[in-house]
Design a protein around this motif. Structure first.
Motif, PDB file in Angstrom:
ATOM      1  N   ARG A   1       0.824  -1.220   0.000  1.00 54.49           N
ATOM      2  CA  ARG A   1       0.000   0.000   0.000  1.00 54.49           C
ATOM      3  C   ARG A   1       0.857   1.268   0.000  1.00 54.49           C
ATOM      4  NH1 ARG A   1      -3.365  -3.338   3.354  1.00 54.49           N
ATOM      5  NH2 ARG A   1      -5.381  -3.677   2.356  1.00 54.49           N
ATOM      6  N   LYS A   2       2.120   1.129   0.440  1.00 49.50           N
ATOM      7  CA  LYS A   2       3.000   2.304   0.471  1.00 49.50           C
ATOM      8  C   LYS A   2       3.958   2.321  -0.722  1.00 49.50           C
ATOM      9  CE  LYS A   2       2.877   2.667   5.483  1.00 49.50           C
ATOM     10  NZ  LYS A   2       3.559   2.234   6.711  1.00 49.50           N
ATOM     11  N   ALA A   3       3.897   1.282  -1.537  1.00 47.50           N
ATOM     12  CA  ALA A   3       4.839   1.188  -2.669  1.00 47.50           C
ATOM     13  C   ALA A   3       4.392   2.110  -3.806  1.00 47.50           C
ATOM     14  CB  ALA A   3       4.906  -0.256  -3.149  1.00 47.50           C
ATOM     15  N   TRP A   4       5.347   2.373  -4.709  1.00 51.87           N
ATOM     16  CA  TRP A   4       5.054   3.128  -5.935  1.00 51.87           C
ATOM     17  C   TRP A   4       5.156   2.165  -7.099  1.00 51.87           C
ATOM     18  CZ3 TRP A   4       3.251   7.878  -5.085  1.00 51.87           C
ATOM     19  CH2 TRP A   4       3.519   8.437  -3.825  1.00 51.87           C
ATOM     20  N   TYR A   5       4.372   2.428  -8.122  1.00 53.69           N
ATOM     21  CA  TYR A   5       4.288   1.440  -9.211  1.00 53.69           C
ATOM     22  C   TYR A   5       4.559   2.066 -10.578  1.00 53.69           C
ATOM     23  CZ  TYR A   5       2.126  -1.432  -5.626  1.00 53.69           C
ATOM     24  OH  TYR A   5       1.905  -2.137  -4.480  1.00 53.69           O
ATOM     25  N   THR A   6       5.359   1.359 -11.348  1.00 60.65           N
ATOM     26  CA  THR A   6       5.497   1.736 -12.759  1.00 60.65           C
ATOM     27  C   THR A   6       4.329   1.078 -13.495  1.00 60.65           C
ATOM     28  OG1 THR A   6       6.731  -0.230 -13.319  1.00 60.65           O
ATOM     29  CG2 THR A   6       8.018   1.673 -12.602  1.00 60.65           C
ATOM     30  N   GLN A   7       4.101   1.487 -14.719  1.00 60.26           N
ATOM     31  CA  GLN A   7       2.992   0.874 -15.481  1.00 60.26           C
ATOM     32  C   GLN A   7       3.485   0.072 -16.668  1.00 60.26           C
ATOM     33  OE1 GLN A   7      -0.529   3.586 -15.962  1.00 60.26           O
ATOM     34  NE2 GLN A   7       0.955   5.082 -15.220  1.00 60.26           N
ATOM     35  N   SER A   8       4.813   0.016 -16.826  1.00 57.89           N
ATOM     36  CA  SER A   8       5.325  -0.617 -18.058  1.00 57.89           C
ATOM     37  C   SER A   8       6.398  -1.664 -17.771  1.00 57.89           C
ATOM     38  CB  SER A   8       5.872   0.471 -18.988  1.00 57.89           C
ATOM     39  OG  SER A   8       6.812   1.266 -18.282  1.00 57.89           O
ATOM     40  N   ASP A   9       6.357  -2.273 -16.597  1.00 56.84           N
ATOM     41  CA  ASP A   9       7.327  -3.342 -16.296  1.00 56.84           C
ATOM     42  C   ASP A   9       6.938  -4.630 -17.016  1.00 56.84           C
ATOM     43  OD1 ASP A   9       8.937  -1.851 -14.731  1.00 56.84           O
ATOM     44  OD2 ASP A   9       8.688  -3.034 -12.906  1.00 56.84           O
ATOM     45  N   LYS A  10       7.929  -5.479 -17.191  1.00 52.87           N
ATOM     46  CA  LYS A  10       7.629  -6.788 -17.794  1.00 52.87           C
ATOM     47  C   LYS A  10       7.295  -7.747 -16.642  1.00 52.87           C
ATOM     48  CE  LYS A  10       9.369  -9.711 -21.441  1.00 52.87           C
ATOM     49  NZ  LYS A  10      10.509 -10.114 -22.228  1.00 52.87           N
ATOM     50  N   THR A  11       6.027  -7.856 -16.319  1.00 52.42           N
ATOM     51  CA  THR A  11       5.611  -8.705 -15.191  1.00 52.42           C
ATOM     52  C   THR A  11       5.061 -10.042 -15.721  1.00 52.42           C
ATOM     53  OG1 THR A  11       3.366  -7.807 -15.164  1.00 52.42           O
ATOM     54  CG2 THR A  11       5.010  -6.656 -13.824  1.00 52.42           C
TER      55      THR A  11
ATOM     56  N   PRO B   1      -4.498  -3.303 -25.539  1.00 50.55           N
ATOM     57  CA  PRO B   1      -3.613  -2.860 -26.637  1.00 50.55           C
ATOM     58  C   PRO B   1      -3.482  -1.337 -26.734  1.00 50.55           C
ATOM     59  CG  PRO B   1      -5.138  -4.540 -27.400  1.00 50.55           C
ATOM     60  CD  PRO B   1      -5.568  -4.185 -26.007  1.00 50.55           C
ATOM     61  N   ARG B   2      -4.562  -0.609 -26.382  1.00 53.75           N
ATOM     62  CA  ARG B   2      -4.488   0.864 -26.466  1.00 53.75           C
ATOM     63  C   ARG B   2      -3.522   1.416 -25.424  1.00 53.75           C
ATOM     64  NH1 ARG B   2     -10.819   1.641 -26.265  1.00 53.75           N
ATOM     65  NH2 ARG B   2     -10.380  -0.044 -24.846  1.00 53.75           N
ATOM     66  N   VAL B   3      -3.599   0.851 -24.207  1.00 60.17           N
ATOM     67  CA  VAL B   3      -2.696   1.291 -23.133  1.00 60.17           C
ATOM     68  C   VAL B   3      -1.259   0.920 -23.492  1.00 60.17           C
ATOM     69  CG1 VAL B   3      -2.120   0.990 -20.688  1.00 60.17           C
ATOM     70  CG2 VAL B   3      -4.519   1.094 -21.398  1.00 60.17           C
ATOM     71  N   ARG B   4      -1.089  -0.281 -24.020  1.00 56.06           N
ATOM     72  CA  ARG B   4       0.260  -0.732 -24.376  1.00 56.06           C
ATOM     73  C   ARG B   4       0.864   0.171 -25.449  1.00 56.06           C
ATOM     74  NH1 ARG B   4      -0.438  -6.040 -26.386  1.00 56.06           N
ATOM     75  NH2 ARG B   4      -0.320  -5.188 -28.487  1.00 56.06           N
ATOM     76  N   LYS B   5       0.035   0.512 -26.441  1.00 61.84           N
ATOM     77  CA  LYS B   5       0.494   1.394 -27.529  1.00 61.84           C
ATOM     78  C   LYS B   5       0.933   2.740 -26.967  1.00 61.84           C
ATOM     79  CE  LYS B   5       0.371   2.608 -32.039  1.00 61.84           C
ATOM     80  NZ  LYS B   5       1.248   2.025 -33.036  1.00 61.84           N
ATOM     81  N   LYS B   6       0.142   3.258 -26.000  1.00 59.96           N
ATOM     82  CA  LYS B   6       0.431   4.571 -25.425  1.00 59.96           C
ATOM     83  C   LYS B   6       1.705   4.530 -24.578  1.00 59.96           C
ATOM     84  CE  LYS B   6      -1.777   7.867 -22.345  1.00 59.96           C
ATOM     85  NZ  LYS B   6      -2.816   7.992 -21.352  1.00 59.96           N
ATOM     86  N   LEU B   7       1.860   3.440 -23.804  1.00 64.31           N
ATOM     87  CA  LEU B   7       2.992   3.390 -22.872  1.00 64.31           C
ATOM     88  C   LEU B   7       4.272   2.865 -23.506  1.00 64.31           C
ATOM     89  CD1 LEU B   7       1.194   2.037 -19.678  1.00 64.31           C
ATOM     90  CD2 LEU B   7       2.064   4.345 -20.021  1.00 64.31           C
ATOM     91  N   LEU B   8       4.106   1.871 -24.373  1.00 66.12           N
ATOM     92  CA  LEU B   8       5.305   1.209 -24.932  1.00 66.12           C
ATOM     93  C   LEU B   8       5.501   1.528 -26.404  1.00 66.12           C
ATOM     94  CD1 LEU B   8       4.917  -2.311 -23.248  1.00 66.12           C
ATOM     95  CD2 LEU B   8       6.344  -0.426 -22.497  1.00 66.12           C
ATOM     96  N   GLY B   9       4.483   2.061 -27.049  1.00 64.23           N
ATOM     97  CA  GLY B   9       4.631   2.461 -28.456  1.00 64.23           C
ATOM     98  C   GLY B   9       4.416   1.342 -29.453  1.00 64.23           C
ATOM     99  N   TYR B  10       3.943   0.157 -29.001  1.00 67.90           N
ATOM    100  CA  TYR B  10       3.657  -0.907 -29.969  1.00 67.90           C
ATOM    101  C   TYR B  10       2.419  -1.696 -29.572  1.00 67.90           C
ATOM    102  CZ  TYR B  10       5.935  -4.015 -26.575  1.00 67.90           C
ATOM    103  OH  TYR B  10       6.287  -4.705 -25.449  1.00 67.90           O
TER     104      TYR B  10
END
Lengths: 167, 320
Positions: free
Chosen positions: A113-123, A158-167
């Motif tokens: 709950r106190k962590a910060w998160y990226t949105q484009s990691d390879k999880t 796919p729309r989010v991926r395109k926006k964040l990662l460009g593909y």
């Protein structure tokens, strides 16, 4: 041949029994829940021995692993923060549970709950939310990550991926 | 309830109802015969009972024989229903559509084995001069009737609880890998195959030695290991896809309905394997021909399964 048949039969029965017993002795059940974690501490995850409770995958890599500890000490394991959010959502103890996540930057278990998160990691489940202990620009907090996960606004869209990662 | 609009379901339930009504008539007749039967009596009552016994045996014979034919038709029906139920790709999804499906299928297979035993006892009884198994076959029929009643209730409960709007799981979700080793006894596929062939050899050896009790135990284990081997290994060669693990899809047209032959030979081989011990237990008599039939059907089953693997390897040069 008639004398040989009983001997062969015994050998075959012994072989079948031996194979079954040897296989059973190797049995290593996957862990899906660990009980009795009253102190609510993060538990070590041995790779390939624990199942993600949400997606059922075997946790082979603990880089983005998470744990949910219920008030009674029951602990569940996840390979991806997205899985944890999905699983926790309909649980009655979701606000009281202690949530642990492995921070990618420090490698430590930290309060999810106190962590910060990226949105484009390879999880592992490709949701893209990777936990960090130290905030940097572009990182989002737990509540925002949770909302985005539940709305489906993650890398699986796919729309989010395109926006964040460009593909 | 939309499911009752399906032709296959209607035909199946109509047939089951007719057969169940016949089995009730046979049940009442069997009870009456068992109550008043006296072979030594020369009364009119006994004479009437003897004539009636012939009719009742004919009804039982007719009913039970048709019940055997209804099992493959049941498999065909649930396979056809996969077209109507969302999510189902084959019978696996349909049979798991509610809690009654799997117990029903299991019960039908058990009943099939009981029917087979009854038919053998009846044949031996009719071939003998003094009808030595007359009473035991009627008692055994009463025992089977209890199972037939449960089966009929489950039939109705199962089909009336199938929803055509709820999504069910497909076979990949039901039989697919989900973390834990799905093979029994924690066996690897290689070990599963070794046990499969060892058990086959054991059934042949035990048949040659006419060891009824051991053959009974080994045949039951062979049924279980055979089922698992088909789902986890041989089936993937039938579908030519390593991830496709399903015991039902092979019943479809795309695979030339080979599932009926595979499951049929397995069940027949196992049935003849366990039959002699049950016969010994019930009528203290065994039939040596059943050992030969066990060898025959088990061999056809093993050759059939293995051929798919060998042919795939010859054609493609690799194992799956």
């Amino acid at each position: 041949m008639k004398k040989l048949m009983p001997v062969l039969t015994i050998i075959l029965i012994a072989a079948v029994a031996a194979i079954i017993f040897i296989s059973l002795s190797k049995k290593e059940d996957m862990i899906t829940i660990q009980k009795g974690n009253i102190q609510k501490l993060p538990l070590p995850i041995e790779p390939s021995h624990v199942n993600d409770t949400e997606c059922k995958m075997v946790i082979t890599d603990t880089t983005h692993a998470c744990e949910v500890v219920a008030p009674n000490g029951n602990t569940w394991f996840f390979d991806d923060p997205g899985c944890m959010i999905k699983w926790l959502e309909d649980k009655p103890f979701k606000d009281k549970a202690v949530l642990w996540v492995k921070a990618f930057d420090s490698g430590k278990w930290i309060d999810a709950r106190k962590a910060w998160y990226t949105q484009s990691d390879k999880t592992p489940m490709h949701y893209g939310f990777g936990a960090r202990e130290v905030k940097k620009e572009g990182y989002i907090d737990f509540n925002e990550m949770r909302l985005k996960m539940l709305r489906g606004e993650n890398l699986t869209d796919p729309r989010v991926r395109k926006k964040l990662l460009g593909y | 309830m939309d499911i009752f609009l399906s032709n296959q379901v209607l035909v199946f339930l109509f047939s089951e109802t007719i057969l169940y009504l016949l089995s009730i008539i046979a049940f009442l007749g069997a009870v009456q015969i068992l109550k008043s039967w006296d072979f030594n009596a020369t009364t009119t009552r006994q004479y009437t009972l003897e004539k009636r016994a012939f009719l009742i045996v004919t009804i039982i014979l007719f009913t039970l024989t048709l019940k055997i034919l209804l099992l493959p038709y049941f498999a065909y029906t649930i396979d056809k229903l996969s077209l109507l139920i969302p999510g189902a790709m084959c019978g696996a999804g349909v049979i798991s559509a509610n809690a009654y499906g799997n117990p029903l299928l299991f019960l039908k297979i058990i009943i099939l084995f009981f029917i087979g035993i009854w038919l053998i006892i009846n044949r031996q009884d009719q071939n003998a001069i003094d009808y030595p198994y007359f009473k035991i076959k009627f008692w055994f029929y009463l025992f089977i009737f209890v199972f037939l009643s449960v089966e009929y209730i489950l039939d109705i409960a199962y089909f009336s609880h199938i929803s055509t709007s709820d999504v069910v799981q497909c076979c990949s979700a039901i039989f697919g890998i989900s973390g834990n080793n799905p093979i029994p006894f924690n066996l690897t596929v290689e070990m599963l195959l070794i046990i499969f062939y060892l058990l086959y050899l054991l059934t042949i050896l035990l048949c040659a030695q006419k060891r009824a009790l051991l053959l009974f135990v080994v045949s039951l284990l062979f049924l279980y290991i055979g089922y698992e081997s088909i789902v986890h290994f041989f089936g993937t060669y039938i579908y030519q896809l390593p991830t496709h693990k399903c015991p039902f899809c092979m019943l479809q047209k795309e695979y030339y309905y080979v599932g009926y032959l595979i499951w049929g030979t397995l069940f027949l081989g196992v049935f003849f394997g366990i039959a002699n011990f049950v016969l010994k237990f019930l009528i203290s008599h065994e039939d040596p021909r059943l050992y030969r039939l066990t060898m025959l059907f088990n061999t056809i089953f093993v050759i059939l399964c293995s051929t798919y693997v060998v042919v795939y390897y010859i054609k493609n040069g690799v194992w799956l």
